[in-house]
Design a protein around this motif. Structure first.
Motif, short mmCIF file in Angstrom:
data_model
loop_
_atom_site.label_atom_id
_atom_site.label_comp_id
_atom_site.label_asym_id
_atom_site.label_seq_id
_atom_site.Cartn_x
_atom_site.Cartn_y
_atom_site.Cartn_z
N HIS A 73 0.84 -1.21 0.00
CA HIS A 73 0.00 0.00 0.00
C HIS A 73 0.87 1.26 0.00
CE1 HIS A 73 -2.90 3.03 1.16
NE2 HIS A 73 -2.31 3.22 2.33
N HIS A 115 -8.08 8.43 3.65
CA HIS A 115 -7.60 8.72 2.30
C HIS A 115 -8.61 9.58 1.54
CE1 HIS A 115 -3.78 6.63 1.50
NE2 HIS A 115 -4.13 5.87 2.52
N HIS A 147 -2.73 10.66 8.85
CA HIS A 147 -2.27 9.77 7.80
C HIS A 147 -1.45 10.50 6.73
CE1 HIS A 147 -2.49 5.66 6.64
NE2 HIS A 147 -2.96 5.90 5.44
N HIS A 191 2.12 9.02 5.69
CA HIS A 191 2.56 8.57 4.36
C HIS A 191 3.86 9.22 3.93
CE1 HIS A 191 0.03 5.65 2.20
NE2 HIS A 191 -0.84 5.93 3.14
ZN LIG Z 1 -2.62 4.85 3.66
#
Ligand SMILES: [Zn+2]
Ligand SMILES: [Zn+2]
Length: 383
Positions: A99, A199, A228, A232
């Motif tokens: 991912h 997301h 998040h 990332h």
């Molecule tokens: Zn993610």
């Protein structure tokens, strides 16, 4: 395509079955017997223990190697993580690394481009799972291998712990409904929200190179995993909510465990690098706004913005260099022993003064940046 070719029946039945069971049993129990203290406490304790094992163990430790953990910590994370019924740590980490490597592309196993529900849980129900790959480092750990072979059994034992309290209090059914069924559903969907909601909804303060968002509403539900966008960009950082006021209980727990010597080797990005990333994003957005302004007014504003940014970056770099130099000096002194206490005190006083000067410089540079930013924003409002 036949049904079994399209869907993984075990995963599909388990995910939808536990949800259906909870949706029927929970309202029925609440209507007939209400909620007892022990049921609520056991639900909270199990949700927290399993959720933390996913966040601190499956995610930050095994998938990202963001810190090192002693075997008792790894053992507990693996046992409680198994009770999430989200596969073994090895498989989970393997999928999760893919991912990160291929986020938002066709190779991303939970690509948000295929829709909220796909990224949330449909991908788990599909038969075309990915093979386990890119986790040779984890396969060296005998505890990880043991959990991979037995995760169903371990998960079943740990998930049944509330029934022990049920037997002791003569209320097995109540603990089965809240401590087991509802808890499993809660664990599933809070984890899944990171792949779906985080997301889709929230801000992107550090990068817009991918769809990951910082979402403070998700953070309390996910033991701090809601930041998040930060994650990332710096997936190897042991924190997700990196700023001190951001809700990240996993980070706090790890700090407590470090105090007891149970974990260590924390990896973290510097505050200066974080600020620089944020600054670059802000500048990009301001430039996009400036592109809409008339060339006559945009030009001086662009110059002012540019000058303020350069000054700010220089101040940040100076602070960062000072930090690195200090770490090196500290290591040198530690090697020399503690004999020169007087000289050490002097060095510390000197550092304090230098830091104060850097902070003043940084503050002034921020003020200039903010003034330039304000000018761009307000100019466009009244243009
Ligand atoms: Zn993610
Ligand atoms: Zn991750």
């Amino acid at each position: 395509m036949t049904l079994t070719k399209r869907w993984n029946l075990l995963n599909t039945l388990f995910l939808t079955g536990t949800l259906a069971l909870a949706l029927v049993l929970v309202p029925w129990r609440l209507a007939t017997s209400g909620l007892r203290w022990s049921e609520a406490l056991v639900f909270l304790a199990m949700t927290t223990a399993v959720g933390t094992a996913i966040s601190g163990g499956y995610h930050r430790l095994f998938s990202h190697r963001a810190y090192k953990a002693s075997w008792p910590v790894r053992f507990l994370f693996l046992c409680f993580g198994a009770a999430a019924f989200e596969n073994s740590a090895l498989k989970w980490a393997s999928d999760h690394r893919v991912h990160h490597r291929h986020v938002d592309t066709e190779e991303d196993p939970y690509q948000i481009g295929k829709g909220f529900w796909y990224a949330h849980w449909t991908w788990v129900m599909e038969a075309k799972g990915l093979p386990i790959a890119g986790v040779a480092d984890l396969e060296k750990d005998p505890l990880v291998r043991w959990q991979h072979r037995n995760h169903f059994l371990i998960g079943a034992v740990v998930a049944s712990l509330p029934l022990v309290i049920g037997l002791a209090t003569g209320n097995v059914l109540g603990h089965l409904v809240f401590g087991v069924a509802l808890r499993i559903v809660m664990t599933h969907h809070t984890t899944f929200f990171i792949n779906s909601a985080a997301h889709m909804f929230g801000s992107r303060p550090y990068t817009d190179a991918n769809t990951a968002r910082d979402n403070w509403i998700l953070a309390p539900l996910t033991y701090g995993e809601g930041y998040h966008n930060f994650h990332h960009l710096w997936q190897w950082d042991y924190r997700n909510g990196a700023l001190w006021y951001q809700w990240d209980p996993t980070k706090w727990l790890l700090n407590v465990l470090r105090w007891f010597g149970l974990v260590g080797g924390f990896r973290r990005v510097s505050a200066a690098a974080m600020t620089q990333a944020r600054l670059r994003m802000e500048e990009k957005r301001l430039r996009e706004r400036l592109a809409l302004a008339s060339p006559g007014s945009a030009h001086p504003m662009r110059d002012r913005l540019e000058a303020a940014r350069k000054k700010l970056e220089a101040a940040l770099t100076a602070l960062h260099d000072r930090h690195v130099a200090w770490q090196a000096r500290k290591a040198e002194w530690r090697a020399k022993g503690s004999a020169k206490a007087e000289a050490w005190r002097e060095a510390k006083a000197e550092r304090r003064a230098a830091l104060a000067a850097h902070r003043r410089e940084l503050k002034a540079a921020w003020a200039e940046w903010k003034a330039a930013r304000l000018e761009v924003r307000s100019a466009l409002v009244y243009a």
